[in-house]
Design an enzyme around this catalytic site. Sequence first.
Site, short mmCIF file in Angstrom:
data_model
loop_
_atom_site.label_atom_id
_atom_site.label_comp_id
_atom_site.label_asym_id
_atom_site.label_seq_id
_atom_site.Cartn_x
_atom_site.Cartn_y
_atom_site.Cartn_z
N TYR A 56 60.96 68.38 42.56
CA TYR A 56 59.60 67.39 42.44
C TYR A 56 58.71 68.09 43.55
CZ TYR A 56 63.01 64.32 40.01
OH TYR A 56 63.49 63.79 38.96
N HIS A 124 70.76 68.47 37.57
CA HIS A 124 69.81 68.07 36.98
C HIS A 124 69.46 68.29 35.40
CE1 HIS A 124 64.91 66.93 38.15
NE2 HIS A 124 65.60 66.07 36.89
N LEU A 205 60.93 51.77 32.60
CA LEU A 205 59.74 51.24 32.07
C LEU A 205 59.05 52.08 30.91
CD1 LEU A 205 58.58 49.82 35.60
CD2 LEU A 205 59.48 48.55 33.57
N GLY A 206 59.82 52.91 30.20
CA GLY A 206 59.15 53.82 29.45
C GLY A 206 57.81 54.76 29.64
N ARG A 207 57.91 55.10 31.05
CA ARG A 207 57.07 55.89 31.81
C ARG A 207 55.58 55.17 31.73
NH1 ARG A 207 58.93 60.73 32.58
NH2 ARG A 207 60.64 61.70 31.26
N GLY A 208 55.69 53.73 32.03
CA GLY A 208 54.79 52.98 32.10
C GLY A 208 54.36 52.20 31.05
N PHE A 209 54.62 52.65 29.73
CA PHE A 209 54.56 51.77 28.55
C PHE A 209 54.76 50.40 28.78
CE2 PHE A 209 54.25 55.52 25.82
CZ PHE A 209 53.12 55.39 25.03
#
Length: 327
Positions: A56, A124, A205-209
Amino acid sequence: MSYPTRRLGDLTVSAQGLGCMGMSEFYGAGDDAESTAVIGRALDLGVTFLDTADMYGPFTNERLVGRAIASRRDEVVLATKFANVRGEDGSFQGIRGDAAYVRQACDASLQRLGVDHVDLYYQHRVDPSVPIEETVGAMAELVAAGKVRHLGLSEAGAETIRRAHAVHPITALQSEYSLFTRDLEAEVLPVLRELGIGLVAYSPLGRGFLTGQITSLDDLAPDDSRRSRFPRFAEEALQANLRHVEDVKAMAAEKGVTPGQVALAWVLAQGDDVVPIPGTKRQRYLEENAAAVDVVLSEADVARLTSAVPAEAVVGDRYADMSSVQR
């Protein structure tokens, strides 16, 4: 009142963790000062399970997390990862799981984090060119040396998990899991439960969805990787997938909470061996996410949500390149 905890194998962690990736890369520009404050606030709330990785940034997220926890190391269950190889210029250079690289990567992570050990060390992604026995054998040596306390895998398939666990106990599997992503339920989750391995759910969170905050690509920053790396955010897929969020929003309205809190409560309701690690770089979202442990879903609520967002109805692969994800 103290924040609730859960068990991942023989490791006790806060019932929800904090994913730190987006503080440094992938989801638009970061702010190190604000991110440091977010980590501090998480610890204040009792969200003490922090997740980072060497890739990252690359490399900058571990340094950020290390600085943020320097005076509070004893409060933290610290997890990091290796195997996705990147250059200083950000280039992606493949996956490595050979023993020499395992040792090299761990020492580099410890230096960047400014710690003498990490509590949970994940591979990973699985290196298909190296037997998992070699990789986990080298990871086990890190445990014996006191550099690592517990071992984990990420996005590994059922048979790989069995083989790894036969070499050294695997404490946790970190894989994407949410109302939008349930492909591990058929084969992987039963193996985890058979072997006593916990599930750490990233992108819960579904990448924000599932927050209800994304209505079009215009809601994403120009440099947000969701525009390019994740097919579910391609325009046609985006509009199809947003329709599934309406039922989440409806339940949230009924309960007087946010859609994101309902989505996290659904993940938490999947078992006491499941720990979501939503990521954020804003204190208000951290506080909202952390409070999801107080949202009560009945069995009927969970069933309603599960049927409202059929796993097979979500449009698009999780990544543009799924080659490193095992199932």
